[in-house]
Design a protein around this motif. Structure first.
Motif, PDB file in Angstrom:
ATOM      1  N   PRO A   8       0.849  -1.032  -0.095  1.00 45.34           N
ATOM      2  CA  PRO A   8      -0.048  -0.120   0.613  1.00 45.34           C
ATOM      3  C   PRO A   8       0.863   1.021  -0.391  1.00 45.34           C
ATOM      4  N   ILE A   9       0.567   2.103  -1.085  1.00 40.16           N
ATOM      5  CA  ILE A   9       1.381   3.672  -0.687  1.00 40.16           C
ATOM      6  C   ILE A   9       1.466   4.048   0.841  1.00 40.16           C
ATOM      7  N   ILE A  10      -0.191   4.148   0.763  1.00 39.00           N
ATOM      8  CA  ILE A  10      -0.218   4.914   1.563  1.00 39.00           C
ATOM      9  C   ILE A  10      -1.351   4.553   2.851  1.00 39.00           C
ATOM     10  N   PRO A  11      -0.867   4.488   3.998  1.00 38.17           N
ATOM     11  CA  PRO A  11      -2.343   3.901   4.917  1.00 38.17           C
ATOM     12  C   PRO A  11      -3.419   4.228   4.406  1.00 38.17           C
ATOM     13  N   GLY A  12      -4.117   3.319   4.614  1.00 36.94           N
ATOM     14  CA  GLY A  12      -5.775   3.417   4.317  1.00 36.94           C
ATOM     15  C   GLY A  12      -6.755   4.383   5.469  1.00 36.94           C
ATOM     16  N   PRO A  13      -7.838   5.025   4.804  1.00 38.86           N
ATOM     17  CA  PRO A  13      -8.495   4.403   3.675  1.00 38.86           C
ATOM     18  C   PRO A  13      -8.385   6.124   2.529  1.00 38.86           C
ATOM     19  N   PHE A  14      -7.266   6.266   2.784  1.00 39.37           N
ATOM     20  CA  PHE A  14      -6.723   7.210   1.551  1.00 39.37           C
ATOM     21  C   PHE A  14      -6.049   6.846   0.425  1.00 39.37           C
ATOM     22  N   GLN A  15      -6.295   7.795  -0.684  1.00 42.49           N
ATOM     23  CA  GLN A  15      -5.808   6.722  -1.783  1.00 42.49           C
ATOM     24  C   GLN A  15      -4.519   8.478  -2.315  1.00 42.49           C
ATOM     25  N   CYS A  16      -3.522   7.769  -3.333  1.00 43.35           N
ATOM     26  CA  CYS A  16      -2.100   8.546  -2.776  1.00 43.35           C
ATOM     27  C   CYS A  16      -2.089   8.855  -4.567  1.00 43.35           C
ATOM     28  N   GLY A  17      -1.716  10.257  -4.909  1.00 43.11           N
ATOM     29  CA  GLY A  17      -2.499  10.390  -6.594  1.00 43.11           C
ATOM     30  C   GLY A  17      -0.694  11.426  -7.113  1.00 43.11           C
ATOM     31  N   GLY A  18      -0.287  11.213  -8.052  1.00 43.93           N
ATOM     32  CA  GLY A  18       0.602  11.628  -8.656  1.00 43.93           C
ATOM     33  C   GLY A  18       2.111  10.714  -7.469  1.00 43.93           C
ATOM     34  N   ASN A  19       3.410  11.315  -7.731  1.00 37.56           N
ATOM     35  CA  ASN A  19       4.842  10.834  -7.304  1.00 37.56           C
ATOM     36  C   ASN A  19       5.375  11.647  -6.422  1.00 37.56           C
ATOM     37  N   ASP A  20       4.632  12.410  -5.412  1.00 43.48           N
ATOM     38  CA  ASP A  20       5.532  13.157  -4.677  1.00 43.48           C
ATOM     39  C   ASP A  20       5.995  12.380  -3.760  1.00 43.48           C
ATOM     40  N   PRO A  21       6.815  12.106  -3.090  1.00 42.17           N
ATOM     41  CA  PRO A  21       7.321  11.615  -2.205  1.00 42.17           C
ATOM     42  C   PRO A  21       6.591  11.560  -0.780  1.00 42.17           C
ATOM     43  N   ARG A  22       6.814  12.855  -0.250  1.00 42.66           N
ATOM     44  CA  ARG A  22       6.269  12.816   0.767  1.00 42.66           C
ATOM     45  C   ARG A  22       4.474  11.800   1.035  1.00 42.66           C
ATOM     46  N   ASN A  23       3.734  11.322   0.321  1.00 41.66           N
ATOM     47  CA  ASN A  23       2.856  10.170   0.210  1.00 41.66           C
ATOM     48  C   ASN A  23       2.144  11.131   0.674  1.00 41.66           C
ATOM     49  N   LEU A  24       1.059  12.231  -0.345  1.00 42.53           N
ATOM     50  CA  LEU A  24       0.083  12.743   0.684  1.00 42.53           C
ATOM     51  C   LEU A  24      -1.028  12.710   0.198  1.00 42.53           C
ATOM     52  N   PRO A  25      -1.634  12.280   1.092  1.00 33.66           N
ATOM     53  CA  PRO A  25      -3.365  11.906   0.419  1.00 33.66           C
ATOM     54  C   PRO A  25      -4.310  12.591   0.057  1.00 33.66           C
ATOM     55  N   ASP A  26      -4.951  11.824  -1.092  1.00 34.25           N
ATOM     56  CA  ASP A  26      -5.922  12.559  -2.145  1.00 34.25           C
ATOM     57  C   ASP A  26      -7.221  13.354  -0.901  1.00 34.25           C
TER      58      ASP A  26
END
Length: 356
Positions: A8-26
């Motif tokens: 998982p790119i980022i902790p659920g229940p979020f999704q993450c868009g783009g390639n930001d290395p900070r893994n910001l949620p949408d």
């Protein structure tokens, strides 16, 4: 169950868009509304909207400096049926898909890696724990419960408790910080876990009987009773929501402490008032919302932040939130200096807008 090929790119229940290395949620409008509701409540010293609390706690996993520390997952709040009422429908817990995938991965134990407690930051710092590729990230599965209470001295009817499954020890600890009616709530939570349908945990590695033997009931919390003795008045049962949030943040802040389930029985935990608890939680959510909406103009950012002016009477909150925001700004400046780039924007205007 086969091991997933993609973490998982980022902790659920979020999704993450783009390639930001900070893994910001949408953060869509619904998610942003939930986080806004929690921030407003904390700024006013009122109770957060209950159904928004799990999402806000899940957001505490996102874009943290300790990006390799274990995560915690918070399921939507469960309403516990009173013992004197019949369960018309058996309770059911459906975990987030990323969590289900993570449960299929091997857990790399923390207890063999050492570590130490940082007194200044009030958190346990990991030793050499660096999970290998493909290992699990979620250490805690957390379930906030709402029980009904009838207490003559208060009109409030809700008491909150929390159950936390810890993969480090494969056991579940139920925390109840309110001193009135515990015997009843223990019976209620025992019935809940006897009946709940949660196939991805119960029946996966442990059958129901084995799972029930791995539950600890932690009720050695006396601070609420001491407060009542001092005030000579009842502590509203709903205040336990702060205690639950405090216990949750304590676990996430100390996720590399093998014995983190021993939550201190202290006032700053019961009210979640310590710097690493509500003040840091508030600062984190505020920064996360701003970072996750890079398209906002300066005016839009200021308008968003202006909603969260902390009341004058919450002096402890004002002081500690400012302290944590200053720490974040210093870290951002240091990072920009090291990278030799950036626009130099560290949001110092926030203090003026918030009046802190």
């Amino acid at each position: 169950m086969p091991m997933p090929n993609i973490d998982p790119i980022i902790p659920g229940p979020f999704q993450c868009g783009g390639n930001d290395p900070r893994n910001l949620p949408d953060l869509d409008d619904e998610y942003l509304d939930d986080l806004t509701a929690v921030l407003k409540a904390l700024a006013k010293g009122s109770y957060p909207r209950l159904d928004s609390v799990p999402l806000a706690l899940n957001a505490y996993n996102c874009n943290r400096k300790e990006d390799i520390d274990p995560w915690a997952y918070f399921h939507p709040v469960t309403i516990i049926t009173p013992l004197d009422a019949t369960m018309k429908v058996l309770p059911s817990i459906e975990l987030d898909e990323d969590v289900i995938d993570d449960l299929a991965k091997p857990w790399d134990p923390i207890r063999y890696t050492g570590g130490q407690f940082n007194r200044e930051e009030q958190r346990f710092e990991r030793g050499e724990w660096t999970p290998p590729p493909g290992s699990a990230r979620y250490r805690f599965l957390c379930f906030i419960h709402k029980h009904r209470i009838d207490r003559r001295s208060t009109s409030q009817k809700g008491v909150h408790t929390i159950s936390i499954w810890d993969r480090e020890w494969d056991e579940l600890t139920w925390h109840d910080t309110y001193h009135v009616g515990r015997e009843v709530r223990i019976g209620e939570i025992q019935r809940f876990w006897r009946c709940v349908n949660m196939p991805n945990l119960i029946g996966h590695g442990y059958n129901r009987e084995q799972f029930l033997k791995r539950i600890r009931y932690r009720i050695v919390y006396d601070i609420c009773e001491h407060i009542e003795d001092t005030l000579r008045d009842a502590v509203p049962p709903r205040n336990t929501l702060y205690a639950v949030i405090g216990a949750a943040l304590h676990h996430m802040n100390n996720a590399c402490d093998p014995q983190v389930s021993i939550v201190p029985d202290r006032l700053e935990l019961f009210g979640a008032q310590a710097l690493p608890l509500l003040p840091r939680f508030f600062a984190h959510l505020l920064w996360l919302c701003l970072d996750a909406r890079p398209g906002w103009t300066r005016a839009e950012q200021e308008g968003f932040v202006r909603q969260f002016r902390i009341l004058e009477r919450l002096r402890w909150m004002r002081v500690l939130v400012r302290r944590d925001l200053e720490r974040r700004m210093a870290e951002e400046e240091e990072m920009e200096d090291e990278e030799g780039g950036g626009d130099g924007e560290v949001r110092e205007w926030v203090f003026e807008v918030m009046g802190i």
